[in-house]
Design an enzyme around this catalytic site. Sequence first.
Site, PDB file in Angstrom:
ATOM      1  N   ARG A 133      -8.549  -0.487   5.077  1.00 54.53           N
ATOM      2  CA  ARG A 133      -7.732   0.527   4.395  1.00 54.53           C
ATOM      3  C   ARG A 133      -6.359  -0.038   4.039  1.00 54.53           C
ATOM      4  O   ARG A 133      -5.741   0.430   3.090  1.00 54.53           O
ATOM      5  CB  ARG A 133      -7.539   1.757   5.293  1.00 54.53           C
ATOM      6  CG  ARG A 133      -8.756   2.622   5.426  1.00 54.53           C
ATOM      7  CD  ARG A 133      -8.429   3.865   6.224  1.00 54.53           C
ATOM      8  NE  ARG A 133      -7.208   4.480   5.703  1.00 54.53           N
ATOM      9  CZ  ARG A 133      -6.429   5.312   6.383  1.00 54.53           C
ATOM     10  NH1 ARG A 133      -6.725   5.628   7.613  1.00 54.53           N
ATOM     11  NH2 ARG A 133      -5.356   5.828   5.827  1.00 54.53           N
ATOM     12  N   LYS A 143       0.831  -1.212   0.000  1.00 53.58           N
ATOM     13  CA  LYS A 143       0.000   0.000   0.000  1.00 53.58           C
ATOM     14  C   LYS A 143       0.859   1.253   0.000  1.00 53.58           C
ATOM     15  O   LYS A 143       0.633   2.175  -0.778  1.00 53.58           O
ATOM     16  CB  LYS A 143      -0.910  -0.001   1.239  1.00 53.58           C
ATOM     17  CG  LYS A 143      -1.585   1.324   1.506  1.00 53.58           C
ATOM     18  CD  LYS A 143      -2.457   1.294   2.740  1.00 53.58           C
ATOM     19  CE  LYS A 143      -1.763   1.667   4.020  1.00 53.58           C
ATOM     20  NZ  LYS A 143      -1.489   3.094   4.216  1.00 53.58           N
ATOM     21  N   ASN A 144       1.853   1.279   0.886  1.00 54.52           N
ATOM     22  CA  ASN A 144       2.627   2.511   1.056  1.00 54.52           C
ATOM     23  C   ASN A 144       3.600   2.777  -0.087  1.00 54.52           C
ATOM     24  O   ASN A 144       4.230   3.828  -0.129  1.00 54.52           O
ATOM     25  CB  ASN A 144       3.374   2.500   2.402  1.00 54.52           C
ATOM     26  CG  ASN A 144       2.409   2.701   3.563  1.00 54.52           C
ATOM     27  OD1 ASN A 144       1.227   2.968   3.367  1.00 54.52           O
ATOM     28  ND2 ASN A 144       2.917   2.567   4.775  1.00 54.52           N
ATOM     29  N   ASP A 183       4.813   0.531  12.088  1.00 57.92           N
ATOM     30  CA  ASP A 183       3.589  -0.091  11.575  1.00 57.92           C
ATOM     31  C   ASP A 183       3.449  -1.564  11.978  1.00 57.92           C
ATOM     32  O   ASP A 183       2.435  -2.192  11.653  1.00 57.92           O
ATOM     33  CB  ASP A 183       3.529   0.032  10.040  1.00 57.92           C
ATOM     34  CG  ASP A 183       3.131   1.446   9.612  1.00 57.92           C
ATOM     35  OD1 ASP A 183       2.783   2.265  10.474  1.00 57.92           O
ATOM     36  OD2 ASP A 183       3.174   1.723   8.390  1.00 57.92           O
ATOM     37  N   CYS A 227      -4.467  12.421  13.433  1.00 60.08           N
ATOM     38  CA  CYS A 227      -5.232  11.179  13.364  1.00 60.08           C
ATOM     39  C   CYS A 227      -5.010  10.428  14.661  1.00 60.08           C
ATOM     40  O   CYS A 227      -4.337  10.937  15.559  1.00 60.08           O
ATOM     41  CB  CYS A 227      -4.817  10.344  12.154  1.00 60.08           C
ATOM     42  SG  CYS A 227      -3.153   9.741  12.296  1.00 60.08           S
ATOM     43  N   ARG A 235       0.882  14.479  13.543  1.00 57.52           N
ATOM     44  CA  ARG A 235       1.331  14.270  12.163  1.00 57.52           C
ATOM     45  C   ARG A 235       1.321  15.539  11.297  1.00 57.52           C
ATOM     46  O   ARG A 235       0.527  15.660  10.359  1.00 57.52           O
ATOM     47  CB  ARG A 235       0.526  13.147  11.512  1.00 57.52           C
ATOM     48  CG  ARG A 235       0.643  11.856  12.294  1.00 57.52           C
ATOM     49  CD  ARG A 235      -0.046  10.718  11.629  1.00 57.52           C
ATOM     50  NE  ARG A 235       0.723  10.147  10.543  1.00 57.52           N
ATOM     51  CZ  ARG A 235       0.320   9.100   9.826  1.00 57.52           C
ATOM     52  NH1 ARG A 235      -0.825   8.538  10.097  1.00 57.52           N
ATOM     53  NH2 ARG A 235       1.071   8.633   8.847  1.00 57.52           N
TER      54      ARG A 235
HETATM   55  C1  UD1 Z   1       4.413   6.854   6.473  1.00 53.87           C
HETATM   56  C2  UD1 Z   1       3.525   5.644   6.288  1.00 53.87           C
HETATM   57  C3  UD1 Z   1       2.986   5.165   7.639  1.00 53.87           C
HETATM   58  C4  UD1 Z   1       4.146   4.926   8.610  1.00 53.87           C
HETATM   59  C5  UD1 Z   1       5.065   6.145   8.679  1.00 53.87           C
HETATM   60  C6  UD1 Z   1       6.322   5.904   9.504  1.00 53.87           C
HETATM   61  C7  UD1 Z   1       2.591   5.980   4.085  1.00 53.87           C
HETATM   62  C8  UD1 Z   1       1.385   6.273   3.268  1.00 53.87           C
HETATM   63  N1  UD1 Z   1       2.420   5.990   5.404  1.00 53.87           N
HETATM   64  O1  UD1 Z   1       3.597   7.888   7.025  1.00 53.87           O
HETATM   65  O2  UD1 Z   1       2.259   3.957   7.436  1.00 53.87           O
HETATM   66  O3  UD1 Z   1       3.636   4.675   9.896  1.00 53.87           O
HETATM   67  O4  UD1 Z   1       5.486   6.526   7.351  1.00 53.87           O
HETATM   68  O5  UD1 Z   1       7.032   4.818   9.001  1.00 53.87           O
HETATM   69  O6  UD1 Z   1       3.653   5.677   3.577  1.00 53.87           O
HETATM   70  N2  UD1 Z   1       6.797  14.525  10.775  1.00 53.87           N
HETATM   71  C9  UD1 Z   1       6.976  15.859  11.076  1.00 53.87           C
HETATM   72  N3  UD1 Z   1       6.804  16.761  10.081  1.00 53.87           N
HETATM   73  C10 UD1 Z   1       6.503  16.393   8.800  1.00 53.87           C
HETATM   74  C11 UD1 Z   1       6.333  15.022   8.506  1.00 53.87           C
HETATM   75  C12 UD1 Z   1       6.492  14.110   9.519  1.00 53.87           C
HETATM   76  O7  UD1 Z   1       7.252  16.229  12.213  1.00 53.87           O
HETATM   77  O8  UD1 Z   1       6.369  17.273   7.944  1.00 53.87           O
HETATM   78  C13 UD1 Z   1       6.956  13.506  11.848  1.00 53.87           C
HETATM   79  C14 UD1 Z   1       5.665  12.718  12.093  1.00 53.87           C
HETATM   80  O9  UD1 Z   1       4.795  13.394  12.959  1.00 53.87           O
HETATM   81  C15 UD1 Z   1       6.223  11.436  12.687  1.00 53.87           C
HETATM   82  C16 UD1 Z   1       7.556  11.258  11.925  1.00 53.87           C
HETATM   83  O10 UD1 Z   1       7.874  12.529  11.404  1.00 53.87           O
HETATM   84  O11 UD1 Z   1       6.483  11.602  14.056  1.00 53.87           O
HETATM   85  C17 UD1 Z   1       7.513  10.252  10.808  1.00 53.87           C
HETATM   86  O12 UD1 Z   1       6.407  10.539   9.971  1.00 53.87           O
HETATM   87  P1  UD1 Z   1       6.421  10.244   8.415  1.00 53.87           P
HETATM   88  O13 UD1 Z   1       7.605   9.389   8.108  1.00 53.87           O
HETATM   89  O14 UD1 Z   1       6.266  11.518   7.665  1.00 53.87           O
HETATM   90  O15 UD1 Z   1       5.098   9.385   8.246  1.00 53.87           O
HETATM   91  P2  UD1 Z   1       4.110   9.407   7.011  1.00 53.87           P
HETATM   92  O16 UD1 Z   1       4.848   9.648   5.745  1.00 53.87           O
HETATM   93  O17 UD1 Z   1       2.940  10.255   7.335  1.00 53.87           O
END
Ligand code: UD1
Length: 416
Positions: A396, A22-23, A304, A116, A121
């Site tokens: 999902r 999915k990701n 995850d 969420c 996030r």
């Molecule tokens: C992706 C995955 C999700 C997984 C996560 C971490 C997808 C669709 N989803 O989510 O399943 O749990 O990676 O492996 O691929 N953060 C910030 N600022 C930002 C972006 C992120 O502070 O602009 C923080 C987040 O709050 C979190 C950490 O960075 O604490 C990691 O998040 P991130 O790697 O961005 O997760 P997603 O890409 O949302």
Amino acid sequence: MARFIMSGGEELKGEISISGAKNAALPIMAATLLSEGDCIIENVPGLKDVRTMSFILRTIGARVEEGKNTLRIIPPQSLHYEVPYELVKTMRASVLVLGPLISRLKKARVSLPGGCAIGVRPINLHLKGLMKLGASIRIKEGYVEAQTSGLKGARIYLDTQSVGATENLIMAATLASGTTYIENAAKEPEIVDLANFLNRMGAKIKNAGSDIIEITGVPNLKGANYTVIPDRIEAGTFMIGCAITGGEVTLRNVRPDHLEAIITKLQEMGVEILSSGEVIHVKGNKELQAVEVKTMPHPGFPTDLQPQIMSLASVCKGTSVITEDIFENRFIHAGELQRMGADIEIKGNTAFVRGVPGLNGASVMASDIRAGAALVIAGLIARPETRISRIYHIDRGYEEIEKKLQILGAKIKRIQ
Ligand code: UD1
């Protein structure tokens, strides 16, 4: 609303095939917006999130033809640059169209995703990176409004290794003029898959999967055919499911090199795991030992799979210590597991899980995809009956989870 009803106690036995990731599929679908030709994407999991991304691509103007685990995406004649809140609120990954839109259209208006169940996030790193590439950004009425006279390559340092920010910035940089370096980039296999797809389309991306990714902009991208990697989180979930039941399962269509962290932990607990090529064989053991788990960016233990391994730890011998270092609020499943008889104490971002001999069935509720999967794993051994509500979260991220579990002998049914 649909629910799962499970009667625990059956050992999982047999063989199943793991679906596409999915990701990886979601960013790859978003990346097709950068293409001037048709793209055919294979090994796409049949999931609600994939259907949501198809809907978003259609909203933007693309044509999406859906086959069994295959998508043909025909680029838009003219693109719309807006993605409304109604779509983004159901799936945070919707924000992945921001990079491609600003790159192709020079403007984008995409709803902010908001928090969420697993945390706040933010997307500040996506936005900071886009600004470094030359986009001007303002937040208005809950929307990100971005525009540029043309993106230019830049050196971007990510304060946190964000998967989504790395993906959005790779996509934005592929059509920018000059070279972009993303430093402290996320290294997840899904990022490598996205880069491989973009390179197949004619992009020039080097070193995806390492700390510093180099992207040299190209004027345009052509259509491509691509097969998505297998889902390492789905594979890990079934490995844990096999372990908790003391069963013996063969998983096909897997990439063992993407699963090293979970393989190592399960082996430490006493599970036998053999892999060869694209197949993994898992053999449970009735006396599994407690472990220490700390979630980390890849290649560390994936957040995850943290809820699922907590279910397993709750019936292992001794006290497991599980630390969640990626998301601040990812222990909601612990409360539900306690209702099934697990002995879990939470202190800050650490859970102390004292193994108990077994779990009891209860009515429990899924709060997100992986928390839902953890409850399904608990339901595999809980007696006499577990009822899981809000399984739309599970749908999902898991393609036909109950059918795959039924093939392996689990007693699980979906009721409306
Ligand atoms: C992706 C995955 C999700 C997984 C996560 C971490 C997808 C669709 N989803 O989510 O399943 O749990 O990676 O492996 O691929 N953060 C910030 N600022 C930002 C972006 C992120 O502070 O602009 C923080 C987040 O709050 C979190 C950490 O960075 O604490 C990691 O998040 P991130 O790697 O961005 O997760 P997603 O890409 O949302």
